[in-house]
Motif scaffolding. Structure first.
Motif, mmCIF file in Angstrom:
data_model
loop_
_atom_site.group_PDB
_atom_site.id
_atom_site.type_symbol
_atom_site.label_atom_id
_atom_site.label_comp_id
_atom_site.label_asym_id
_atom_site.label_seq_id
_atom_site.Cartn_x
_atom_site.Cartn_y
_atom_site.Cartn_z
ATOM 1 N N ASP A 94 -19.097 -19.677 -39.198
ATOM 2 C CA ASP A 94 -20.009 -19.538 -38.857
ATOM 3 C C ASP A 94 -20.992 -19.939 -38.129
ATOM 4 O O ASP A 94 -20.546 -21.858 -37.690
ATOM 5 N N LYS A 105 -23.762 -28.074 -37.643
ATOM 6 C CA LYS A 105 -23.586 -28.810 -38.610
ATOM 7 C C LYS A 105 -25.016 -29.533 -39.584
ATOM 8 O O LYS A 105 -25.029 -29.359 -41.056
ATOM 9 N N PHE A 158 -26.510 -27.738 -43.090
ATOM 10 C CA PHE A 158 -25.899 -27.806 -44.355
ATOM 11 C C PHE A 158 -26.125 -29.872 -44.527
ATOM 12 O O PHE A 158 -26.074 -29.432 -45.839
ATOM 13 N N LYS A 212 -17.483 -21.130 -48.958
ATOM 14 C CA LYS A 212 -17.895 -20.807 -47.954
ATOM 15 C C LYS A 212 -19.710 -21.031 -47.156
ATOM 16 O O LYS A 212 -20.385 -20.417 -48.445
ATOM 17 N N SER A 213 -19.293 -21.644 -46.448
ATOM 18 C CA SER A 213 -21.069 -21.953 -45.989
ATOM 19 C C SER A 213 -21.911 -20.491 -45.777
ATOM 20 O O SER A 213 -23.547 -20.721 -45.912
ATOM 21 N N GLN A 244 -28.905 -19.467 -52.945
ATOM 22 C CA GLN A 244 -28.836 -20.835 -51.644
ATOM 23 C C GLN A 244 -29.337 -21.667 -52.959
ATOM 24 O O GLN A 244 -28.990 -23.260 -53.281
ATOM 25 N N PRO A 282 -21.102 -27.148 -49.557
ATOM 26 C CA PRO A 282 -20.747 -25.957 -48.564
ATOM 27 C C PRO A 282 -19.290 -26.412 -47.873
ATOM 28 O O PRO A 282 -19.313 -27.221 -47.539
ATOM 29 N N ARG A 286 -18.350 -25.136 -43.821
ATOM 30 C CA ARG A 286 -18.394 -24.172 -42.924
ATOM 31 C C ARG A 286 -16.573 -23.980 -42.309
ATOM 32 O O ARG A 286 -16.291 -24.465 -41.730
ATOM 33 N N ASP A 300 -14.170 -29.518 -41.021
ATOM 34 C CA ASP A 300 -15.601 -29.088 -41.463
ATOM 35 C C ASP A 300 -14.816 -31.034 -42.542
ATOM 36 O O ASP A 300 -14.531 -31.019 -43.353
ATOM 37 N N GLY A 353 -17.589 -31.565 -45.963
ATOM 38 C CA GLY A 353 -16.440 -30.481 -47.072
ATOM 39 C C GLY A 353 -16.234 -31.982 -47.857
ATOM 40 O O GLY A 353 -16.340 -32.341 -48.947
#
Length: 262
Positions: free
Chosen positions: A13, A17, A20, A95-96, A105, A115, A117, A122, A125
């Motif tokens: 993706d 950062k 998200f 998954k992002s 969303q 999410p 990434r 990441d 998460g």
């Protein structure tokens, strides 16, 4: 007969950062919104039961308190199948790419999904997942990382679930979902039967800073349990699995206890 065309998976993706952060902030500080989660649950359960004749087996194996549900992954519907037959609100690490501007969303975020990434290291998460488990919540996480494209389980597990299990000390429940990889065939008016079976919970001794090897070994153990459960489910088939689950429940039921329907 040819299968429905499958879109290629995107493994990285490109969004930063910071895009998200708002989703993590919401999930870390709030429980899933009851109205959003329960409306989605009701709609998807009705859809799963009527269209895919979905059945859940041994859902009583899911304990209270912090828990990690670990299903195999072959369909975009697996989030819903895994959570359909238990009353707990499962918060999935997803998954992002699913977080695109629009109604979905908003539903994901307000329903407790957060999410990760793909293609990046990441930590956000994991920070969110640990926060949910610390407050006694339930996390859904796939050992395989991405979806299977042919219904077969992956050759090996990704280490992330091992890290989460070791550092949190939370109970882990393996989950086998049989038939979901064919869900995409609905466009051809082919509706597979789906069965979800919850395995016995287990936990690992907590390790504050597990090595990569420890994470992988733990992930492999969890995935081995999923593989055993899925293999047996595939071997006996949907109907026999339902009969076996009913017999097992009757055998464990106290003589004076009431019925507990599947």
């Amino acid at each position: 007969m040819t299968d429905v065309e499958i879109k290629p998976q995107r493994y990285k993706d490109p969004r930063p950062k910071e895009y998200f952060d708002r989703f993590h902030e919401r999930v870390r500080n709030r429980e899933p919104e009851a109205k959003v989660y329960e409306v989605v649950r009701i709609l998807t359960v009705l859809y799963a039961l009527s269209v895919f004749r979905a059945r859940g087996l041994m859902s009583e194996n899911v304990p209270n308190g912090p828990v990690i549900l670990a299903p195999n992954h072959a369909s975009f519907m697996d989030h819903f199948f895994a959570g359909a037959f238990i009353r707990r609100r499962i918060q999935f690490m997803a998954k992002s790419q699913l977080f695109q501007p629009g109604p979905s969303q908003w539903i994901f975020s307000h329903g407790g999904v957060f999410p990760v990434r793909r293609g990046h290291q990441d930590e956000e998460g994991f920070t969110t997942a640990f926060r949910i488990l610390k407050r006694g919540g339930a996390i859904g996480m796939y050992c395989e990382g991405g979806r299977s494209r042919n219904g077969k389980l992956a050759d090996e597990a990704r280490p992330g679930i091992g890290r989460l299990a070791l550092q949190s000390g939370a109970a882990v429940v393996p989950v086998a979902i049989l038939g979901s990889y064919q869900v995409r065939n609905w466009k051809r008016l082919h509706f597979p039967k789906v069965t979800v079976q919850y395995g016995k919970p287990f936990r690992f001794e907590r390790v504050a800073e597990p090595t990569r090897e420890q994470q992988q070994e733990t992930a492999d153990y969890i995935f081995g349990k999923i593989r055993e459960l899925h293999g047996e489910l595939a071997r006996v088939g949907h109907r026999a699995a339902l009969r076996n689950a009913r017999r097992a429940r009757r055998a464990e039921r106290p003589a004076a206890g009431g019925a507990h329907a599947l």
